[in-house]
Design a protein around this motif. Sequence first.
Motif, PDB file in Angstrom:
ATOM      1  N   TYR A   1      -7.704  -6.664 -14.079  1.00 23.92           N
ATOM      2  CA  TYR A   1      -6.981  -5.797 -13.158  1.00 23.92           C
ATOM      3  C   TYR A   1      -5.906  -6.553 -12.367  1.00 23.92           C
ATOM      4  O   TYR A   1      -4.774  -6.119 -12.268  1.00 23.92           O
ATOM      5  CB  TYR A   1      -7.962  -5.142 -12.166  1.00 23.92           C
ATOM      6  N   TRP A   2      -6.310  -7.660 -11.746  1.00 26.93           N
ATOM      7  CA  TRP A   2      -5.374  -8.408 -10.919  1.00 26.93           C
ATOM      8  C   TRP A   2      -5.813  -9.861 -10.843  1.00 26.93           C
ATOM      9  O   TRP A   2      -6.905 -10.222 -11.246  1.00 26.93           O
ATOM     10  CB  TRP A   2      -5.285  -7.829  -9.509  1.00 26.93           C
ATOM     11  N   GLY A   3      -4.989 -10.713 -10.291  1.00 26.96           N
ATOM     12  CA  GLY A   3      -5.357 -12.111 -10.127  1.00 26.96           C
ATOM     13  C   GLY A   3      -4.611 -12.711  -8.957  1.00 26.96           C
ATOM     14  O   GLY A   3      -3.402 -12.569  -8.853  1.00 26.96           O
ATOM     15  N   MET A   4      -5.358 -13.326  -8.045  1.00 23.80           N
ATOM     16  CA  MET A   4      -4.719 -13.965  -6.895  1.00 23.80           C
ATOM     17  C   MET A   4      -5.666 -15.036  -6.380  1.00 23.80           C
ATOM     18  O   MET A   4      -6.881 -14.833  -6.357  1.00 23.80           O
ATOM     19  CB  MET A   4      -4.433 -12.926  -5.807  1.00 23.80           C
ATOM     20  N   SER A   5      -5.127 -16.144  -5.955  1.00 20.66           N
ATOM     21  CA  SER A   5      -5.972 -17.230  -5.473  1.00 20.66           C
ATOM     22  C   SER A   5      -6.468 -16.953  -4.064  1.00 20.66           C
ATOM     23  O   SER A   5      -5.827 -16.236  -3.297  1.00 20.66           O
ATOM     24  CB  SER A   5      -5.197 -18.555  -5.483  1.00 20.66           C
ATOM     25  N   TYR A   6      -7.616 -17.529  -3.733  1.00 21.88           N
ATOM     26  CA  TYR A   6      -8.230 -17.347  -2.416  1.00 21.88           C
ATOM     27  C   TYR A   6      -7.294 -17.815  -1.313  1.00 21.88           C
ATOM     28  O   TYR A   6      -7.180 -17.178  -0.264  1.00 21.88           O
ATOM     29  CB  TYR A   6      -9.538 -18.120  -2.370  1.00 21.88           C
ATOM     30  N   GLY A   7      -6.586 -18.907  -1.560  1.00 24.94           N
ATOM     31  CA  GLY A   7      -5.727 -19.475  -0.535  1.00 24.94           C
ATOM     32  C   GLY A   7      -4.569 -18.579  -0.131  1.00 24.94           C
ATOM     33  O   GLY A   7      -4.021 -18.715   0.954  1.00 24.94           O
TER      34      GLY A   7
ATOM     35  N   ASN B   1       0.141  -5.068  -2.574  1.00 25.77           N
ATOM     36  CA  ASN B   1      -0.345  -3.793  -3.098  1.00 25.77           C
ATOM     37  C   ASN B   1      -1.830  -3.874  -3.439  1.00 25.77           C
ATOM     38  O   ASN B   1      -2.594  -2.937  -3.181  1.00 25.77           O
ATOM     39  CB  ASN B   1       0.433  -3.392  -4.357  1.00 25.77           C
ATOM     40  N   SER B   2      -2.228  -5.002  -4.019  1.00 23.38           N
ATOM     41  CA  SER B   2      -3.628  -5.195  -4.387  1.00 23.38           C
ATOM     42  C   SER B   2      -4.528  -5.164  -3.158  1.00 23.38           C
ATOM     43  O   SER B   2      -5.601  -4.559  -3.174  1.00 23.38           O
ATOM     44  CB  SER B   2      -3.805  -6.538  -5.115  1.00 23.38           C
ATOM     45  N   ILE B   3      -4.092  -5.805  -2.087  1.00 19.41           N
ATOM     46  CA  ILE B   3      -4.877  -5.832  -0.847  1.00 19.41           C
ATOM     47  C   ILE B   3      -4.977  -4.437  -0.240  1.00 19.41           C
ATOM     48  O   ILE B   3      -6.056  -4.001   0.181  1.00 19.41           O
ATOM     49  CB  ILE B   3      -4.281  -6.838   0.155  1.00 19.41           C
ATOM     50  N   LEU B   4      -3.864  -3.716  -0.210  1.00 21.66           N
ATOM     51  CA  LEU B   4      -3.880  -2.352   0.314  1.00 21.66           C
ATOM     52  C   LEU B   4      -4.829  -1.481  -0.512  1.00 21.66           C
ATOM     53  O   LEU B   4      -5.554  -0.631   0.031  1.00 21.66           O
ATOM     54  CB  LEU B   4      -2.478  -1.748   0.306  1.00 21.66           C
ATOM     55  N   ALA B   5      -4.825  -1.687  -1.825  1.00 24.53           N
ATOM     56  CA  ALA B   5      -5.707  -0.913  -2.706  1.00 24.53           C
ATOM     57  C   ALA B   5      -7.176  -1.158  -2.367  1.00 24.53           C
ATOM     58  O   ALA B   5      -7.980  -0.229  -2.282  1.00 24.53           O
ATOM     59  CB  ALA B   5      -5.433  -1.276  -4.169  1.00 24.53           C
ATOM     60  N   ILE B   6      -7.532  -2.418  -2.149  1.00 23.47           N
ATOM     61  CA  ILE B   6      -8.916  -2.752  -1.811  1.00 23.47           C
ATOM     62  C   ILE B   6      -9.296  -2.165  -0.459  1.00 23.47           C
ATOM     63  O   ILE B   6     -10.390  -1.600  -0.286  1.00 23.47           O
ATOM     64  CB  ILE B   6      -9.116  -4.280  -1.827  1.00 23.47           C
ATOM     65  N   LEU B   7      -8.404  -2.265   0.507  1.00 25.63           N
ATOM     66  CA  LEU B   7      -8.691  -1.747   1.844  1.00 25.63           C
ATOM     67  C   LEU B   7      -8.758  -0.220   1.861  1.00 25.63           C
ATOM     68  O   LEU B   7      -9.322   0.368   2.796  1.00 25.63           O
ATOM     69  CB  LEU B   7      -7.652  -2.237   2.848  1.00 25.63           C
ATOM     70  N   SER B   8      -8.211   0.434   0.846  1.00 31.16           N
ATOM     71  CA  SER B   8      -8.325   1.892   0.781  1.00 31.16           C
ATOM     72  C   SER B   8      -9.771   2.313   0.536  1.00 31.16           C
ATOM     73  O   SER B   8     -10.163   3.424   0.894  1.00 31.16           O
ATOM     74  CB  SER B   8      -7.408   2.455  -0.314  1.00 31.16           C
ATOM     75  N   PHE B   9     -10.567   1.431  -0.081  1.00 33.67           N
ATOM     76  CA  PHE B   9     -11.981   1.743  -0.320  1.00 33.67           C
ATOM     77  C   PHE B   9     -12.740   1.822   0.995  1.00 33.67           C
ATOM     78  O   PHE B   9     -13.437   2.774   1.276  1.00 33.67           O
ATOM     79  CB  PHE B   9     -12.628   0.676  -1.213  1.00 33.67           C
ATOM     80  N   TRP B  10     -12.589   0.770   1.805  1.00 33.20           N
ATOM     81  CA  TRP B  10     -13.240   0.679   3.105  1.00 33.20           C
ATOM     82  C   TRP B  10     -12.716  -0.550   3.842  1.00 33.20           C
ATOM     83  O   TRP B  10     -12.177  -1.469   3.212  1.00 33.20           O
ATOM     84  CB  TRP B  10     -14.760   0.601   2.980  1.00 33.20           C
ATOM     85  N   PRO B  11     -12.831  -0.590   5.183  1.00 37.65           N
ATOM     86  CA  PRO B  11     -12.417  -1.787   5.928  1.00 37.65           C
ATOM     87  C   PRO B  11     -13.165  -3.015   5.405  1.00 37.65           C
ATOM     88  O   PRO B  11     -14.365  -2.947   5.135  1.00 37.65           O
ATOM     89  CB  PRO B  11     -12.819  -1.454   7.371  1.00 37.65           C
ATOM     90  N   SER B  12     -12.447  -4.115   5.249  1.00 37.32           N
ATOM     91  CA  SER B  12     -13.027  -5.297   4.611  1.00 37.32           C
ATOM     92  C   SER B  12     -12.631  -6.582   5.325  1.00 37.32           C
ATOM     93  O   SER B  12     -11.558  -6.656   5.929  1.00 37.32           O
ATOM     94  CB  SER B  12     -12.574  -5.386   3.151  1.00 37.32           C
ATOM     95  N   THR B  13     -13.483  -7.586   5.212  1.00 40.82           N
ATOM     96  CA  THR B  13     -13.162  -8.918   5.708  1.00 40.82           C
ATOM     97  C   THR B  13     -12.323  -9.636   4.655  1.00 40.82           C
ATOM     98  O   THR B  13     -12.235  -9.185   3.501  1.00 40.82           O
ATOM     99  CB  THR B  13     -14.435  -9.732   5.969  1.00 40.82           C
ATOM    100  N   GLY B  14     -11.743 -10.758   5.027  1.00 35.32           N
ATOM    101  CA  GLY B  14     -11.014 -11.563   4.059  1.00 35.32           C
ATOM    102  C   GLY B  14     -11.919 -12.007   2.928  1.00 35.32           C
ATOM    103  O   GLY B  14     -11.517 -12.046   1.765  1.00 35.32           O
TER     104      GLY B  14
END
Length: 203
Positions: free
Chosen positions: A33-39, A5-18
């Motif tokens: 807001y959220w927390g997730m490791s880079y890996g 859900n967090s990733i979808l939320a970020i991509l709703s702003f604009w297309p993004s790289t990893g």
Amino acid sequence: MSAENSILAILSFWPSTGYDIKAEFEHKAAGLYWGMSYGSIYPKLKKLEEEGLIFPMEKEEEGRKKKLYELTSNGWGEFEKWLQATPAYPVVKDELLMKMSTWHEDMDSSVLISHLQARKAITEDILKFVKEWPTNGNSYISNYGMLSIRYAEKRLKTELEWIEESIEALIQDKLPTGQDPYGNTDKMMMRRREALKTLEENN
């Protein structure tokens, strides 16, 4: 809230790289807001792609090709379905509060004060970031998003007031009165002292 859900939320702003997504998870106020490791980002991106919620695309920038991710129509549908679902109440995981709740009466409170002072420095730094966030000339923040930033600012200011109050109470030895209906404090202190005595004897 899931990582997906967090990733979808970020991509709703604009297309993004990893890397762009990683940056959103790691800026100073991200923990509010959220927390997730880079890996864990790339496996999640792969999963979302396999589920047909996002798709990769290439963009050339300064002679270099970049791989960006964009929401599919199903991805937008899933994202908006998540927006409309009632959010769960947040689970607070705060090590400082846990340590403070279990601090023993015969332990040196100056150590606890140092914990609070360290927290104060970090909170002040995050608050400065949050205050400057809406005018940094770089971040996208909607009018609705400003409401969440106002919450973050008020929360951090309240935390700073609580830290100052707690430090003052510890320094002056004027702690608020708790309750001990079963005389647990004395029992706990006795158990602790016996354990430390045994530990000292064994060493």
